[in-house]
Design an enzyme around this catalytic site. Sequence first.
Site, PDB file in Angstrom:
ATOM      1  N   ASP A   1      61.141  46.383  39.988  1.00  0.00           N
ATOM      2  CA  ASP A   1      62.193  45.469  40.471  1.00  0.00           C
ATOM      3  C   ASP A   1      63.203  45.225  39.361  1.00  0.00           C
ATOM      4  O   ASP A   1      62.914  44.535  38.373  1.00  0.00           O
ATOM      5  CB  ASP A   1      61.571  44.155  40.936  1.00  0.00           C
ATOM      6  CG  ASP A   1      62.602  43.283  41.652  1.00  0.00           C
ATOM      7  OD1 ASP A   1      63.644  42.961  41.037  1.00  0.00           O
ATOM      8  OD2 ASP A   1      62.384  42.937  42.820  1.00  0.00           O
TER       9      ASP A   1
ATOM     10  N   ARG B   1      66.798  41.197  50.695  1.00  0.00           N
ATOM     11  CA  ARG B   1      66.141  42.165  51.568  1.00  0.00           C
ATOM     12  C   ARG B   1      65.122  41.436  52.419  1.00  0.00           C
ATOM     13  O   ARG B   1      64.192  40.822  51.902  1.00  0.00           O
ATOM     14  CB  ARG B   1      65.493  43.223  50.697  1.00  0.00           C
ATOM     15  CG  ARG B   1      64.907  44.357  51.482  1.00  0.00           C
ATOM     16  CD  ARG B   1      64.818  45.629  50.674  1.00  0.00           C
ATOM     17  NE  ARG B   1      64.018  45.523  49.473  1.00  0.00           N
ATOM     18  CZ  ARG B   1      63.431  46.567  48.902  1.00  0.00           C
ATOM     19  NH1 ARG B   1      63.581  47.770  49.405  1.00  0.00           N
ATOM     20  NH2 ARG B   1      62.724  46.428  47.811  1.00  0.00           N
TER      21      ARG B   1
ATOM     22  N   THR C   1      61.838  43.529  57.873  1.00  0.00           N
ATOM     23  CA  THR C   1      62.657  44.606  58.457  1.00  0.00           C
ATOM     24  C   THR C   1      63.276  45.514  57.376  1.00  0.00           C
ATOM     25  O   THR C   1      63.765  46.590  57.694  1.00  0.00           O
ATOM     26  CB  THR C   1      63.819  44.008  59.270  1.00  0.00           C
ATOM     27  OG1 THR C   1      64.641  43.230  58.368  1.00  0.00           O
ATOM     28  CG2 THR C   1      63.313  43.098  60.375  1.00  0.00           C
TER      29      THR C   1
ATOM     30  N   ASP D   1      64.007  41.487  38.541  1.00  0.00           N
ATOM     31  CA  ASP D   1      62.946  40.832  37.763  1.00  0.00           C
ATOM     32  C   ASP D   1      62.961  41.300  36.312  1.00  0.00           C
ATOM     33  O   ASP D   1      62.732  40.505  35.391  1.00  0.00           O
ATOM     34  CB  ASP D   1      61.571  41.124  38.382  1.00  0.00           C
ATOM     35  CG  ASP D   1      61.287  40.236  39.588  1.00  0.00           C
ATOM     36  OD1 ASP D   1      61.907  39.165  39.699  1.00  0.00           O
ATOM     37  OD2 ASP D   1      60.447  40.631  40.420  1.00  0.00           O
TER      38      ASP D   1
HETATM   39  N1  URA Z   1      65.427  47.342  44.094  1.00  0.00           N
HETATM   40  C1  URA Z   1      64.825  47.426  42.889  1.00  0.00           C
HETATM   41  O1  URA Z   1      65.076  46.607  42.018  1.00  0.00           O
HETATM   42  N2  URA Z   1      63.945  48.401  42.681  1.00  0.00           N
HETATM   43  C2  URA Z   1      63.643  49.331  43.608  1.00  0.00           C
HETATM   44  O2  URA Z   1      62.832  50.224  43.338  1.00  0.00           O
HETATM   45  C3  URA Z   1      64.272  49.228  44.856  1.00  0.00           C
HETATM   46  C4  URA Z   1      65.161  48.237  45.078  1.00  0.00           C
END
Ligand code: URA
Length: 209
Positions: A200, A104, A108, A203
């Site tokens: 995330d 990502r 943007t 993670d």
């Molecule tokens: N990707 C993730 O791992 N968590 C989110 O909240 C959004 C995208």
Amino acid sequence: MADLHIINHPLVQHKISLLRDKNTGTKEFRELVSELAMLIGYEATRDLPLKEIEIETPVAVAKTKVISGRKLAVVPVLRAGLGMVDGVTSLVPAAKIGHIGLFRDPDTHTSVQYYSKLPDDIAERDVIIVDPMVATGHSANSAIEVIKGKGVKNIKFMCIICSPEGINAVREKNPDVEIYAGVVDEGLNEDKYIVPGVGDAGDRIFGTK
Ligand code: URA
């Protein structure tokens, strides 16, 4: 708009609650993602075609059914999608596995492809794309575009948690792709994380934070 199947099964909802808890550690988080992929995958494979065969049991000849038709490929979106592969392949061990790497862009919030390695015969397969989180829908749509570009006709998309705006973006852009999800959350925060979400997912699966 594409069909959206929300898997309301109590086991799915229970495991999503455990996943949300910030005190759930990496090992348990990874196990939960895999289990959820199996439970959601069970529903996503509900319409696999069957053919009748005959099998000799110790007692008699049984007319019985086995899965037939086109073969499957599972395509995780790197990196968090990797956490869902085992769950789906435990149901369909013969499935081939492709990989699509997207990141990502922090400014943007659009998705940029950095990797793609897919089975040579992917055009002859039905494909299930897996990614636990659909936030803006950009990576889901990019992954679907890559797979469609290879000539795949039947694509399903599986996630665990999605935002309303993300999933609508996928449904509008790809009305032919059936979507299987565990839950639709409230929305996105200013960093485009799903609220309440799980943080995330990459993670938390890989213990990188
Ligand atoms: N990707 C993730 O791992 N968590 C989110 O909240 C959004 C995208």
